[in-house]
Write an enzyme that holds these catalytic residues in place. Structure first.
Site, PDB file in Angstrom:
ATOM      1  CB  CYS A 123       8.497  34.624  61.842  1.00  0.00           C
ATOM      2  SG  CYS A 123       7.664  34.607  63.154  1.00  0.00           S
ATOM      3  CE1 TYR A 124       8.304  31.302  67.694  1.00  0.00           C
ATOM      4  CE2 TYR A 124       6.924  32.807  67.284  1.00  0.00           C
ATOM      5  CZ  TYR A 124       7.581  32.167  68.293  1.00  0.00           C
ATOM      6  OH  TYR A 124       8.373  32.611  69.023  1.00  0.00           O
TER       7      TYR A 124
END
EC number: 1.2.1.38
Length: 348
Positions: free
Chosen positions: A145-146
């Site tokens: 995600c990041y």
């Protein structure tokens, strides 16, 4: 119909894979495994899902499936992927095991790499950059995600050749830490906001730098194992008392003169035609992406200081994990990329 199985289906990523794949019109979900829940009904782990079958043994799922999703902790996929590939399966790995060169992986993850030769075959699973490579791939390294949010926030600047570096601040919902993570009990995260793994220690930093370095060297469409330029990025993540969502704020160091108009034109041109990236006129917010496979991006020129700020929001369990994995599956199999993937979020 393609026979698909999930190993590690009792984690949050596994649950999202189950939800999305059960609604996929071209997929037959032949099994899902969990060492913790083996033999128990699916609802014992995930009461929101409805399926009469229990969690199966890992070997049983591997035998039945043509494509295997590995939603496993770091260090386990590198042991299972060789076995699956040798048996003629295709693999989408949601862990970090094949995202980085083995020597870089070992330095940041502190785990000896047991399948270093497979890294050269793995295709990096960010469709907006690696779409052509993903078509027909046997092994896909699905980013998290990041990294997805930061890369897509800064990719247009890198492709233009003007990105010199960036300071990235990330804020994540608690589900991003995983189901078994320490420090995520309600009493510890409620009414609390805290940074973690600060000071250049987060293991996703080299992945972000490598992604942007590839774009700087290769342009809009990049090859996983192609040339990459050096780029330095500072990243500080924070844990936010909410369940889902990632919001990234990137302050980019860039070359040349910019204006709000030229910046917006760059981003709209770069993401024109991308089914899951929306360039906004306003600022992104995590709630708008909840449950969707979409990334909302907003570039902003700060005229007073001459800085370029870019904001990106996504659902960490969908575009940041399982939804992106299904997007990669669609590309691998030659299916329409948007199949079984929602663009709209849930509100309120």
């Amino acid at each position: 119909m393609v026979r698909v199985g999930i190993l590690g289906a009792s984690g949050y990523g596994g649950a999202e894979l189950l939800r999305l794949l059960k609604a996929h019109p071209e997929v037959e979900l032949v099994g899902f495994s969990s060492r913790k829940y083996e033999g128990r009904p699916l609802e014992a782990a995930w009461p929101q899902l409805w399926d009469g079958r229990p969690f199966a043994a890992q070997e049983e799922v591997l035998e039945r499936a043509e494509v295997v999703f590995l939603a496993l902790p770091n260090g386990l996929s590198m042991e299972i992927a060789p076995e699956a590939l040798k048996a003629g399966k295709r693999v989408v790995d949601l862990s970090g095991d094949f995202r980085l060169p083995p020597e870089v992986y070992e330095a940041w993850y502190r785990i000896p790499h047991k399948s270093p030769d497979l890294y050269r075959e793995a295709v990096y699973g960010l469709p907006e950059l690696h779409r052509e490579e993903l078509k027909g791939a046997r092994l896909v390294a699905n980013p998290g995600c990041y990294v997805t949010a930061a890369t897509l926030a800064l990719a247009p600047l890198a492709a233009e050749g003007v990105l010199k570096g960036a300071f990235v601040v990330g804020l994540s919902g608690v589900s991003g830490a995983g189901r078994e993570a320490e420090g995520t009990a309600f009493a510890e995260v409620n009414e609390n906001l805290k940074p973690y793994k600060a000071g250049g220690t987060h293991r996703h930093i080299p992945e972000m730098e490598r992604n942007l370095g590839r774009i700087l060297a290769q342009g809009r469409r990049v090859r996983t194992h192609g040339e990459a330029r050096a780029v330095r990025l500072s990243f500080t993540p924070h844990l936010v008392p909410m369940t889902r969502g990632i919001l990234v704020t990137a302050e980019a160091e860039v070359e040349g003169a910019w204006s709000q108009e030229s910046l917006e034109a760059l981003y709209r041109d770069f993401y024109a035609g991308e089914p899951f990236v929306r360039v906004l006129k306003g600022l992104p917010e995590t709630k708008a992406t909840l449950g969707s496979n979409r990334v909302d991006v907003r570039p902003l020129y700060e005229e007073r200081t001459g800085r370029v700020l870019v904001f990106a929001a996504l659902d960490n369990l969908v575009k940041g994990m399982a939804g992106q994995a299904v997007q990669n599956l669609n590309l691998m199999l030659g299916l329409p990329e948007e199949t079984a993937l929602p663009k709209e979020g849930l509100w309120p």
